[in-house]
Design a protein around this motif. Structure first.
Motif, PDB file in Angstrom:
ATOM      1  N   THR A 258       0.704  -1.200  -0.038  1.00  0.00           N
ATOM      2  CA  THR A 258       0.019  -0.251   0.053  1.00  0.00           C
ATOM      3  C   THR A 258       0.920   1.284   0.088  1.00  0.00           C
ATOM      4  N   PHE A 259       0.692   2.253  -0.879  1.00  0.00           N
ATOM      5  CA  PHE A 259       1.023   3.492  -0.812  1.00  0.00           C
ATOM      6  C   PHE A 259       0.225   4.711  -0.424  1.00  0.00           C
ATOM      7  N   CYS A 260       0.657   5.408   0.329  1.00  0.00           N
ATOM      8  CA  CYS A 260      -0.105   6.351   0.904  1.00  0.00           C
ATOM      9  C   CYS A 260       0.740   8.051   0.430  1.00  0.00           C
ATOM     10  N   SER A 261      -0.427   8.874   0.162  1.00  0.00           N
ATOM     11  CA  SER A 261      -0.059  10.051  -0.410  1.00  0.00           C
ATOM     12  C   SER A 261       0.174  11.057   0.607  1.00  0.00           C
ATOM     13  N   SER A 262       1.143  11.830   0.257  1.00  0.00           N
ATOM     14  CA  SER A 262       1.439  13.136   0.997  1.00  0.00           C
ATOM     15  C   SER A 262       1.660  14.291   0.129  1.00  0.00           C
ATOM     16  N   GLN A 263       1.325  15.538   0.766  1.00  0.00           N
ATOM     17  CA  GLN A 263       1.342  16.687   0.037  1.00  0.00           C
ATOM     18  C   GLN A 263       2.669  17.257  -0.426  1.00  0.00           C
ATOM     19  N   ALA A 264       3.043  17.267  -1.663  1.00  0.00           N
ATOM     20  CA  ALA A 264       4.390  17.560  -2.074  1.00  0.00           C
ATOM     21  C   ALA A 264       4.495  19.176  -2.215  1.00  0.00           C
ATOM     22  N   ALA A 265       3.543  20.044  -2.247  1.00  0.00           N
ATOM     23  CA  ALA A 265       3.819  21.446  -2.223  1.00  0.00           C
ATOM     24  C   ALA A 265       2.694  22.034  -1.560  1.00  0.00           C
TER      25      ALA A 265
ATOM     26  N   THR B 267      -0.365  23.066 -18.875  1.00  0.00           N
ATOM     27  CA  THR B 267      -1.662  23.104 -18.402  1.00  0.00           C
ATOM     28  C   THR B 267      -1.504  23.229 -16.811  1.00  0.00           C
ATOM     29  N   PRO B 268      -2.335  23.967 -16.217  1.00  0.00           N
ATOM     30  CA  PRO B 268      -2.328  24.499 -14.675  1.00  0.00           C
ATOM     31  C   PRO B 268      -2.398  23.156 -13.787  1.00  0.00           C
ATOM     32  N   LEU B 269      -1.714  23.028 -12.946  1.00  0.00           N
ATOM     33  CA  LEU B 269      -1.842  21.900 -12.005  1.00  0.00           C
ATOM     34  C   LEU B 269      -2.628  22.393 -10.749  1.00  0.00           C
ATOM     35  N   HIS B 270      -3.761  21.580 -10.206  1.00  0.00           N
ATOM     36  CA  HIS B 270      -4.310  21.678  -9.073  1.00  0.00           C
ATOM     37  C   HIS B 270      -3.955  21.146  -7.811  1.00  0.00           C
ATOM     38  N   GLY B 271      -3.077  20.227  -7.845  1.00  0.00           N
ATOM     39  CA  GLY B 271      -2.687  19.282  -6.883  1.00  0.00           C
ATOM     40  C   GLY B 271      -1.283  18.464  -7.272  1.00  0.00           C
ATOM     41  N   ILE B 272      -0.629  18.239  -6.287  1.00  0.00           N
ATOM     42  CA  ILE B 272       0.693  17.231  -6.406  1.00  0.00           C
ATOM     43  C   ILE B 272       0.713  16.540  -5.257  1.00  0.00           C
ATOM     44  N   LEU B 273       0.636  15.125  -5.437  1.00  0.00           N
ATOM     45  CA  LEU B 273       0.659  14.298  -4.331  1.00  0.00           C
ATOM     46  C   LEU B 273       1.883  13.355  -4.703  1.00  0.00           C
ATOM     47  N   GLN B 274       2.415  13.139  -3.620  1.00  0.00           N
ATOM     48  CA  GLN B 274       3.583  12.144  -3.402  1.00  0.00           C
ATOM     49  C   GLN B 274       3.457  10.778  -2.809  1.00  0.00           C
ATOM     50  N   LEU B 275       3.531   9.639  -3.606  1.00  0.00           N
ATOM     51  CA  LEU B 275       3.216   8.388  -2.897  1.00  0.00           C
ATOM     52  C   LEU B 275       4.372   7.863  -2.136  1.00  0.00           C
TER      53      LEU B 275
END
Length: 666
Positions: free
Chosen positions: A65-72, A91-99
């Motif tokens: 299992t991989f859990c996300s964390s907020q990258a920025a 393309t604008p980004l609205h969210g960046i998650l790091q697994l």
């Protein structure tokens, strides 16, 4: 209690950071998968019983299992870019998650372990006891939950963990990179508009477009990062008094020309006021300002390396600064010998104001500022008087000798460092060879007469045999192989008209001489096919090792001279490479003689010859220069593996530069 279930939801509180969990299968059939370890982890987590609540139903750790964390924290400033046919699509980004891997299964294993321990402890009670005594039970009714209590419960860690555990998994289907669905989704990254007429927002100046692309972030004051106490922006710096600005700049930069200091202080600053302030925190060295030692090492401080008090450090650094007022070059060992400080402190002093140069020492990092000296002679005279006073103090403290007080070059301050190209060094070497040719010829004739007079010498002791060292002059020049009608054999220390029997100690039968030459030639040929490039010193070392491996009485123990060894080297198809060593080199004459195998019979002969020609004009070369020259001369673009092969045969890398083997002077 029934009414509470029907209460309407007034406000839904969501966590600030949305978490995503991704469960991926593990290939248990892969040869890199450790099956025993997977079984052990599954046993620790689920125990021996398997049911619907088991994490690993196959009794193997078959998923991760991989859990996300907020990258920025603020992703509105980022965009995904795709470059296609000369167009950049953003393309604008609205969210960046790091697994990241989740290890919650380890918590389950710990819980199982605690349950087993508790069961073992409870099983020790007697089985013969009668039924448990009847215990009185007190029933309590819970009070209605207040709104504040409900909000605290909803925001609690246990509630969030429970909600996360109760959330159902959503099965996903993975589409590969070349799948048609992936290609369809990828098309959304490209703009559907065509031409600038439709994209009116892009018809702006570059500065306006950059402002639209990266607008200034509006953050609250308490969210701004706090800068370190020793860091000031230029805007903050210019709010300070002029004296403090100059002190902070000099303390950080340490060495600075006056013109650069004026540019940092901003337009409109009075140069007279700057000159008055700079003399309080810096000293003039070669027309440039160097921060004073007591500014860097205040009173009641000590060295971080040796613990020496600040007063001793200031004296040592003042000595280094004073040395640079006398010469552009300073030797580290001399500074350490005079100041008696540890090497780390001396290195710190030198790194503040100079740059290390190989085989030369430490050179003052800035050129002599003639403009400032001409414009401000009164400041120069005042600083000279201050240095005279510092010199008097240093003489008393360190008992300086005349060699420390006399500058090596009187014109050091007014002259720029001399730069000598590789071609100039070759010409200097050739001129030196021509100048000493007569002296070398006389010495050779004298050696020849001595060899002939010793024809009746006794046989040499086998255990003490080594290559004979020919006496050479202290002024022996670097060998050169071609010069204006001069015989190549003479330049290499060899004379073609000489009979080969003079190379041996005493007279040997002709057949024995031939056998010695054949054995020596076989050794030289095999050695150069392995090494390609050798100095005479390294070749003699390898030959001595070869002799040590031979049985007693071998023909090579008859005595081999330097001349015969060099004759055989040239006879096997090798050539001497005229490497333009630095004039201050400490290499021995044998280390200055460099030989290389010219033709090995493989496909890289031409590349090696071009490489050797480069080093006949340069002592050291950068890799890109070598690669460009190889491509020009060989008429083809060589890949990295081919260039590495040629460099490995002939060269070594040191400090980002390439040298011929055996020529690096550390």
């Amino acid at each position: 209690m029934a009414n509470e279930e029907d209460d309407p939801i007034i406000q839904e509180i969501k966590p600030k950071q949305q978490k995503v969990e991704l469960e991926m299968a593990i290939d248990t059939l892969n040869p890199n998968y450790c099956r025993s370890k997977g079984e052990q982890i599954a046993l620790n987590v689920d125990g021996t019983c398997t049911d619907e609540t088991s994490t690993y139903s196959s009794k193997l750790m078959d998923k991760q299992t991989f859990c996300s964390s907020q990258a920025a924290s603020n992703v509105s400033r980022y965009a995904a870019a795709v470059y296609k046919k000369g167009e950049l699509h953003l393309t604008p980004l609205h969210g960046i998650l790091q697994l990241r891997p989740s290890f919650t299964y380890l918590d389950k294993a710990d819980a199982k372990h605690r349950e087993r321990e508790a069961a073992n402890e409870g099983g020790d009670s007697s089985q013969d006891e009668a039924e448990d005594d009847v215990k009185q039970i007190t029933v309590r009714f819970s009070r209605p939950e207040t709104e504040q209590a409900r909000q605290r419960r909803v925001q609690s860690y246990e509630f969030l963990q429970k909600r996360q555990a109760e959330e159902h998994w959503v099965h996903l289907h993975y589409y590969g990179l070349k799948d048609s669905r992936s290609e369809h989704e990828r098309q959304y990254l490209f703009s559907q508009g065509h031409g600038l007429a439709e994209n009116t927002e892009l018809i702006k100046s570059p500065s306006e477009y950059l402002m639209m692309l990266m607008p200034p972030s509006v953050e609250e004051e308490n969210d701004k990062p706090v800068a370190p106490s020793n860091v000031l922006s230029m805007a903050q710096l210019r709010t300070l008094p002029l004296a403090d600005q100059i002190k902070i700049l000099m303390k950080n930069v340490k060495v600075m020309p006056f013109a650069n200091l004026m540019s940092l202080l901003g337009s409109g600053t009075d140069s007279t006021a700057v000159l008055r302030c700079i003399q309080q925190v810096a000293m003039l060295v070669q027309g440039n300002w160097v921060v004073k030692s007591d500014v860097l090492y205040p009173k009641d401080t000590s060295s971080p390396h040796s613990g020496v008090p600040a007063e001793v450090l200031c004296r040592g650094r003042d000595f280094v600064m004073w040395k640079f007022t006398q010469d552009r070059w300073v030797v580290r060992k001399e500074v350490a010998a005079v100041t008696k400080l540890c090497p780390e402190d001396v290195k710190d002093f030198l790194e503040h104001m100079s740059v290390a140069r190989i085989n030369k020492g430490w050179e003052f990092m800035l050129p002599y500022d003639e403009d400032f000296v001409k414009k401000h002679p009164d400041i120069v005279q005042r600083q000279h008087m201050l240095w005279m006073g510092i010199q008097a103090k240093l003489e008393k403290v360190y008992n300086l000798l005349k060699e420390h007080l006399t500058p090596k070059k009187q014109e050091a301050q007014s002259a720029h460092p001399l730069l000598v190209s590789g071609e100039q060094r070759v010409n200097m070497a050739k001129a030196k060879v021509k100048q000493n040719y007569g002296q070398l010829e006389k010495e050779f004739q004298k050696q020849k007469a001595e060899i002939k007079s010793n024809d009746t010498s006794a046989k040499m002791d086998v255990s003490n045999i080594r290559i004979k060292e020919e006496p050479v002059s202290d002024e022996e020049p670097m060998d050169t192989s071609a010069y204006e009608g001069m015989n190549n054999g003479v330049v290499n220390g060899l004379h073609a008209e000489e009979d080969s029997t003079d190379s041996l100690n005493g007279h040997l039968p002709g057949g024995c001489i031939d056998r010695v030459a054949q054995e020596l030639k076989a050794f030289v040929s095999s050695t150069f096919k392995k090494q390609f490039v050798l100095t005479l010193s390294e070749l003699k070392r390898l030959f001595n090792l070869h002799l040590a491996s031979l049985p007693p009485g071998h023909t090579l123990f008859s005595g081999i001279s330097d001349k015969m060894l060099q004759d055989i080297v040239l006879d096997t198809g090798c050539k001497q490479i005229l490497v333009p060593f630095p004039p201050q080199t400490a290499a021995s004459p044998d280390e200055l003689k460099v030989y290389a195998l010219w033709e090995a019979g493989d496909t890289y002969d031409q590349h090696r010859q071009v490489l050797l020609d480069i080093f006949s004009k340069n002592y050291r070369v950068r890799r890109n220069v070598i690669q460009n020259q190889l491509s020009q001369e060989c008429g083809e673009d060589l890949n990295k593996q081919e260039v590495d092969r040629v460099l490995k045969d002939c060269c070594v890398s040191y400090g980002g530069m390439w040298y011929l083997k055996g020529t690096v002077q550390s």
